[in-house]
Design a protein around this motif. Structure first.
Motif, PDB file in Angstrom:
ATOM      1  N   LEU A   8       0.840  -1.195   0.000  1.00 53.08           N
ATOM      2  CA  LEU A   8       0.000   0.000   0.000  1.00 53.08           C
ATOM      3  C   LEU A   8       0.879   1.250   0.000  1.00 53.08           C
ATOM      4  O   LEU A   8       2.016   1.218   0.485  1.00 53.08           O
ATOM      5  CB  LEU A   8      -0.896   0.029   1.243  1.00 53.08           C
ATOM      6  CG  LEU A   8      -1.926  -1.089   1.399  1.00 53.08           C
ATOM      7  CD1 LEU A   8      -2.621  -0.969   2.752  1.00 53.08           C
ATOM      8  CD2 LEU A   8      -2.938  -1.054   0.273  1.00 53.08           C
ATOM      9  N   SER A   9       0.349   2.330  -0.499  1.00 50.71           N
ATOM     10  CA  SER A   9       1.078   3.605  -0.413  1.00 50.71           C
ATOM     11  C   SER A   9       1.091   4.044   1.057  1.00 50.71           C
ATOM     12  O   SER A   9       0.311   3.542   1.874  1.00 50.71           O
ATOM     13  CB  SER A   9       0.394   4.667  -1.267  1.00 50.71           C
ATOM     14  OG  SER A   9      -0.843   5.040  -0.686  1.00 50.71           O
ATOM     15  N   LEU A  10       1.955   4.997   1.377  1.00 52.98           N
ATOM     16  CA  LEU A  10       2.019   5.484   2.759  1.00 52.98           C
ATOM     17  C   LEU A  10       0.686   6.087   3.197  1.00 52.98           C
ATOM     18  O   LEU A  10       0.254   5.918   4.336  1.00 52.98           O
ATOM     19  CB  LEU A  10       3.147   6.502   2.914  1.00 52.98           C
ATOM     20  CG  LEU A  10       4.563   5.939   2.811  1.00 52.98           C
ATOM     21  CD1 LEU A  10       5.597   7.061   2.913  1.00 52.98           C
ATOM     22  CD2 LEU A  10       4.806   4.896   3.889  1.00 52.98           C
ATOM     23  N   VAL A  11       0.009   6.766   2.282  1.00 50.13           N
ATOM     24  CA  VAL A  11      -1.305   7.353   2.591  1.00 50.13           C
ATOM     25  C   VAL A  11      -2.310   6.241   2.874  1.00 50.13           C
ATOM     26  O   VAL A  11      -3.070   6.308   3.842  1.00 50.13           O
ATOM     27  CB  VAL A  11      -1.779   8.260   1.427  1.00 50.13           C
ATOM     28  CG1 VAL A  11      -3.219   8.687   1.623  1.00 50.13           C
ATOM     29  CG2 VAL A  11      -0.865   9.471   1.285  1.00 50.13           C
ATOM     30  N   GLU A  12      -2.309   5.205   2.028  1.00 49.68           N
ATOM     31  CA  GLU A  12      -3.234   4.082   2.240  1.00 49.68           C
ATOM     32  C   GLU A  12      -2.932   3.351   3.550  1.00 49.68           C
ATOM     33  O   GLU A  12      -3.847   2.942   4.262  1.00 49.68           O
ATOM     34  CB  GLU A  12      -3.162   3.097   1.076  1.00 49.68           C
ATOM     35  CG  GLU A  12      -3.721   3.646  -0.221  1.00 49.68           C
ATOM     36  CD  GLU A  12      -3.433   2.746  -1.411  1.00 49.68           C
ATOM     37  OE1 GLU A  12      -4.333   2.620  -2.261  1.00 49.68           O
ATOM     38  OE2 GLU A  12      -2.318   2.182  -1.495  1.00 49.68           O
ATOM     39  N   GLN A  13      -1.641   3.192   3.852  1.00 53.14           N
ATOM     40  CA  GLN A  13      -1.267   2.552   5.123  1.00 53.14           C
ATOM     41  C   GLN A  13      -1.790   3.365   6.308  1.00 53.14           C
ATOM     42  O   GLN A  13      -2.337   2.819   7.256  1.00 53.14           O
ATOM     43  CB  GLN A  13       0.259   2.401   5.221  1.00 53.14           C
ATOM     44  CG  GLN A  13       0.822   1.328   4.344  1.00 53.14           C
ATOM     45  CD  GLN A  13       2.335   1.227   4.459  1.00 53.14           C
ATOM     46  OE1 GLN A  13       2.990   2.015   5.148  1.00 53.14           O
ATOM     47  NE2 GLN A  13       2.913   0.249   3.770  1.00 53.14           N
ATOM     48  N   GLU A  14      -1.597   4.688   6.217  1.00 55.92           N
ATOM     49  CA  GLU A  14      -2.062   5.560   7.299  1.00 55.92           C
ATOM     50  C   GLU A  14      -3.581   5.490   7.436  1.00 55.92           C
ATOM     51  O   GLU A  14      -4.102   5.426   8.544  1.00 55.92           O
ATOM     52  CB  GLU A  14      -1.606   6.997   7.056  1.00 55.92           C
ATOM     53  CG  GLU A  14      -1.932   7.917   8.213  1.00 55.92           C
ATOM     54  CD  GLU A  14      -1.368   9.312   8.018  1.00 55.92           C
ATOM     55  OE1 GLU A  14      -1.918  10.237   8.640  1.00 55.92           O
ATOM     56  OE2 GLU A  14      -0.397   9.483   7.257  1.00 55.92           O
ATOM     57  N   GLN A  15      -4.280   5.485   6.306  1.00 57.98           N
ATOM     58  CA  GLN A  15      -5.746   5.389   6.345  1.00 57.98           C
ATOM     59  C   GLN A  15      -6.185   4.072   6.982  1.00 57.98           C
ATOM     60  O   GLN A  15      -7.099   4.040   7.807  1.00 57.98           O
ATOM     61  CB  GLN A  15      -6.331   5.507   4.932  1.00 57.98           C
ATOM     62  CG  GLN A  15      -6.252   6.889   4.354  1.00 57.98           C
ATOM     63  CD  GLN A  15      -6.681   6.923   2.883  1.00 57.98           C
ATOM     64  OE1 GLN A  15      -6.715   5.901   2.198  1.00 57.98           O
ATOM     65  NE2 GLN A  15      -6.995   8.122   2.403  1.00 57.98           N
ATOM     66  N   GLU A  16      -5.532   2.999   6.606  1.00 60.58           N
ATOM     67  CA  GLU A  16      -5.896   1.692   7.159  1.00 60.58           C
ATOM     68  C   GLU A  16      -5.604   1.639   8.663  1.00 60.58           C
ATOM     69  O   GLU A  16      -6.413   1.129   9.434  1.00 60.58           O
ATOM     70  CB  GLU A  16      -5.140   0.574   6.438  1.00 60.58           C
ATOM     71  CG  GLU A  16      -5.600  -0.797   6.865  1.00 60.58           C
ATOM     72  CD  GLU A  16      -5.102  -1.896   5.954  1.00 60.58           C
ATOM     73  OE1 GLU A  16      -4.811  -2.973   6.493  1.00 60.58           O
ATOM     74  OE2 GLU A  16      -5.029  -1.703   4.722  1.00 60.58           O
TER      75      GLU A  16
ATOM     76  N   LEU B 285      -7.531   1.862  14.210  1.00 64.60           N
ATOM     77  CA  LEU B 285      -7.559   2.547  15.501  1.00 64.60           C
ATOM     78  C   LEU B 285      -8.995   2.899  15.882  1.00 64.60           C
ATOM     79  O   LEU B 285      -9.414   2.690  17.022  1.00 64.60           O
ATOM     80  CB  LEU B 285      -6.686   3.803  15.458  1.00 64.60           C
ATOM     81  CG  LEU B 285      -6.648   4.635  16.736  1.00 64.60           C
ATOM     82  CD1 LEU B 285      -6.098   3.828  17.908  1.00 64.60           C
ATOM     83  CD2 LEU B 285      -5.810   5.886  16.523  1.00 64.60           C
ATOM     84  N   GLN B 286      -9.756   3.432  14.916  1.00 62.77           N
ATOM     85  CA  GLN B 286     -11.158   3.756  15.186  1.00 62.77           C
ATOM     86  C   GLN B 286     -11.953   2.506  15.540  1.00 62.77           C
ATOM     87  O   GLN B 286     -12.788   2.522  16.449  1.00 62.77           O
ATOM     88  CB  GLN B 286     -11.788   4.447  13.968  1.00 62.77           C
ATOM     89  CG  GLN B 286     -11.255   5.834  13.720  1.00 62.77           C
ATOM     90  CD  GLN B 286     -11.756   6.410  12.399  1.00 62.77           C
ATOM     91  OE1 GLN B 286     -12.382   5.728  11.598  1.00 62.77           O
ATOM     92  NE2 GLN B 286     -11.458   7.685  12.175  1.00 62.77           N
ATOM     93  N   THR B 287     -11.686   1.419  14.843  1.00 63.19           N
ATOM     94  CA  THR B 287     -12.368   0.159  15.119  1.00 63.19           C
ATOM     95  C   THR B 287     -12.005  -0.340  16.512  1.00 63.19           C
ATOM     96  O   THR B 287     -12.867  -0.803  17.262  1.00 63.19           O
ATOM     97  CB  THR B 287     -12.005  -0.891  14.049  1.00 63.19           C
ATOM     98  OG1 THR B 287     -12.339  -0.373  12.766  1.00 63.19           O
ATOM     99  CG2 THR B 287     -12.730  -2.198  14.284  1.00 63.19           C
TER     100      THR B 287
END
Length: 139
Positions: free
Chosen positions: A77-85, A90-92
């Motif tokens: 994943l891109s760094l942005v996608e990793q951060e989003q995941e 974290l929210q979950t």
């Protein structure tokens, strides 16, 4: 209900995320720290080969392959996608912690209500037995 979490994103496949909390076994036996599967249709793993302190090299081959596949998927994943995941996870996790706290508070309320009037336990059990699809509690 306050204790549920749903995922409804039209652009992604529908996914149900389950956070399972394993309670301490009432009796100890080899492999009791692990579930052999999550769903009855899953292929069971040999829980005797798992250890709380094992590294991935000591996992059963099937579990090791799943862990490696997930590791590679995440790293691609891109760094942005990793951060989003990671933010989604974290929210979950926070939702799970909130749900777990609410469940414990509800159990404590019920325990206190039963302690006040011990007959409530028998009445609740009778209701739960007669109507298994309805949630009954004492407050």
């Amino acid at each position: 209900a306050d204790n549920t979490c749903s995922v409804n994103d039209k652009e992604k496949p529908q996914v149900l995320v389950l956070h399972l909390h394993k309670c301490v076994s009432l009796e100890w036996f080899p492999g009791c720290e692990w579930w052999d599967r999550v769903f009855p249709s899953d292929e069971p793993i040999d829980t005797l080969t798992c250890s709380v302190h094992s590294d991935t090299n000591q996992l059963p081959q099937q579990a090791k392959e799943r862990a490696e596949k997930e590791h590679h998927r995440f790293n691609n994943l891109s760094l942005v996608e990793q951060e989003q995941e990671l933010n989604h996870l974290l929210q979950t996790k926070q939702a799970f912690i909130k749900s777990e706290l609410a469940t414990r508070e509800a159990a404590e309320l019920e325990d206190n209500a039963i302690a006040e009037v011990p007959e409530r336990a028998e009445m609740l059990q009778s209701l739960r037995d007669e109507f298994p699809n309805i949630q009954f509690t004492a407050k």
